[in-house]
Enzyme design. Structure first.
Site, mmCIF file in Angstrom:
data_model
loop_
_atom_site.group_PDB
_atom_site.id
_atom_site.type_symbol
_atom_site.label_atom_id
_atom_site.label_comp_id
_atom_site.label_asym_id
_atom_site.label_seq_id
_atom_site.Cartn_x
_atom_site.Cartn_y
_atom_site.Cartn_z
ATOM 1 N N LYS A 344 0.836 -1.207 0.000
ATOM 2 C CA LYS A 344 0.000 0.000 0.000
ATOM 3 C C LYS A 344 0.871 1.258 0.000
ATOM 4 C CE LYS A 344 -4.625 0.727 0.414
ATOM 5 N NZ LYS A 344 -5.401 0.894 1.668
HETATM 6 C C1 F1P Z 1 2.841 5.953 -3.297
HETATM 7 C C2 F1P Z 1 2.973 4.546 -3.918
HETATM 8 C C3 F1P Z 1 1.871 4.300 -4.928
HETATM 9 C C4 F1P Z 1 1.992 2.898 -5.518
HETATM 10 C C5 F1P Z 1 1.999 1.857 -4.424
HETATM 11 C C6 F1P Z 1 3.081 2.171 -3.402
HETATM 12 O O1 F1P Z 1 1.945 5.901 -2.229
HETATM 13 O O2 F1P Z 1 4.216 4.496 -4.589
HETATM 14 O O3 F1P Z 1 1.969 5.252 -5.968
HETATM 15 O O4 F1P Z 1 0.888 2.693 -6.400
HETATM 16 O O5 F1P Z 1 0.730 1.858 -3.824
HETATM 17 O O6 F1P Z 1 2.942 3.540 -2.920
HETATM 18 P P1 F1P Z 1 1.478 7.246 -1.495
HETATM 19 O O7 F1P Z 1 2.703 8.014 -1.098
HETATM 20 O O8 F1P Z 1 0.639 8.012 -2.472
HETATM 21 O O9 F1P Z 1 0.702 6.748 -0.300
#
Ligand code: F1P
Length: 349
Positions: A344
């Site tokens: 996530k």
């Molecule tokens: C940023 C991110 C997402 C990617 C994955 C890991 O997360 O790189 O873009 O799809 O979920 O994390 P955030 O900083 O927007 O929470």
């Protein structure tokens, strides 16, 4: 129903949450002017970096303020020398916990920059370390970011447009007026985007092995994010590049089992994009085109006559590309809610 699909469908209501808090965004724009900010960095990771790329286009097209959309890591590793009291650093993060983005904001603080956070998590630790923040509660069970991309893109576009209005750039008033329409326009691109299902099935039947997404200006942010969705959910090779860059080398890939996905937006980049579409068709390739222009409507793809300034289209024109990735993934028998190796958010570096 997969979380990813349901959350794509929830995009219009997520955008309404931003619209209801527009005054908070206007106040942040006002603060940028009061502080005499001369350059703006927008930083994030993965999808959130692509939000930075797309959301600054109102400032790129209609002002002379210096803007730097950057991956959070590139910012704090290579650009800190440009940060002082006249620099603003906008951190973008769905979770508000991504390590590189937190590090970027902490180092910007130490250099006296004005730090701002945009997040979908109202309890994010990121909100505690910045000077100004904007957060809406937009929860996603899916690891894959969808409505959160549109939500934070809309928030950043609103900040850019309100800044233009605050410094009395003519286009600022026009853009701020158009911002009100975006949640309703999102319902249209969502419904018209559902036809992506047929194209996704066709790509699987044709044995497509890879994708190249092309877009110029704001459409480049759409290309970057559309390409990432395919990688994250279907494990297909996919690359994004500014439209005319395709002619300088990657064109050699035509003839392999790839599919060109070309985003053609009404505005300064349309004519050259139409010429490139014609050029690849003459080389025997049938591109998939996502467009809001009737001049590209006859090419195979999705035509949605969205009457928005091109710099405001990213939060709504991404939805058909999210649906394309979703349907391509399930057509290949994969589960978009269990993307291989992904988490996530990445909490350390
Ligand atoms: C940023 C991110 C997402 C990617 C994955 C890991 O997360 O790189 O873009 O799809 O979920 O994390 P955030 O900083 O927007 O929470």
């Amino acid at each position: 129903m997969h979380h990813m699909y349901r959350e794509i469908r929830e995009t219009p209501e997520a955008l309404l949450k931003v619209k209801r808090k527009m005054e908070e965004i206007r106040e942040i724009a006002e603060n940028l002017v009061e502080k005499g900010i001369k350059r703006i960095f927008a930083v994030g990771c993965g999808t959130s970096y692509y939000i930075a790329v797309g959301g600054l286009y109102p400032l790129i097209k209609y002002s002379n303020i210096d803007v730097y959309p950057l991956p959070s890591s590139e910012f704090f590793l290579n650009y800190l020398n440009k940060v002082d009291s006249k620099a603003a650093v906008v951190g973008i993060s769905r979770s508000g916990s991504t390590a590189e983005t937190l590090e970027a904001l902490k180092r910007a603080n130490r250099r006296g920059g004005l730090t701002i956070a945009i997040s979908c998590n109202e309890e994010a630790e990121m909100l505690e370390i910045v000077d100004k923040s904007f957060a809406v509660k937009v929860e996603e069970k899916s690891i894959i970011m969808t409505k959160s991309f549109s939500t934070m893109s809309y928030a950043l576009s609103c900040l850019s447009a309100h800044y233009l209005k605050e410094i009395e750039i003519e286009e600022g008033k026009i853009l701020v007026g158009e911002l009100e329409k975006i949640p309703d326009v999102s319902k249209i691109t969502l419904e018209k985007g559902e036809v992506a299902r047929e194209f996704a099935k066709k790509f699987v039947e044709e044995g497509i092995r890879g994708f190249i997404y092309l877009g110029s200006g704001p459409a480049y942010a759409l290309a970057l994010e559309g390409s990432l969705k395919i990688k994250e959910t279907s494990y297909s090779m996919s690359e994004a590049m500014p439209t005319l860059e395709f002619r300088h080398g990657p064109m050699a890939l035509l003839g392999e089992k790839i599919k060109l996905v070309i985003i053609a937006l009404e505005g300064d980049t349309l004519e050259v994009t139409l010429r490139l579409i014609q050029e690849v068709k003459e080389k025997g390739h049938a591109p998939f085109v996502l467009t809001n222009s009737d001049k590209a409507a006859e090419v195979e793809g999705i035509y949605i006559p969205v009457g928005l300034n091109e710099t405001l289209t990213v939060p709504v024109m991404i939805t058909p590309l999210q649906l394309l990735a979703y349907y391509y993934c399930v057509s290949k028998g994969l589960n978009p809610d269990k993307p291989r190796h992904l988490v996530k958010y990445v909490g350390r570096f």
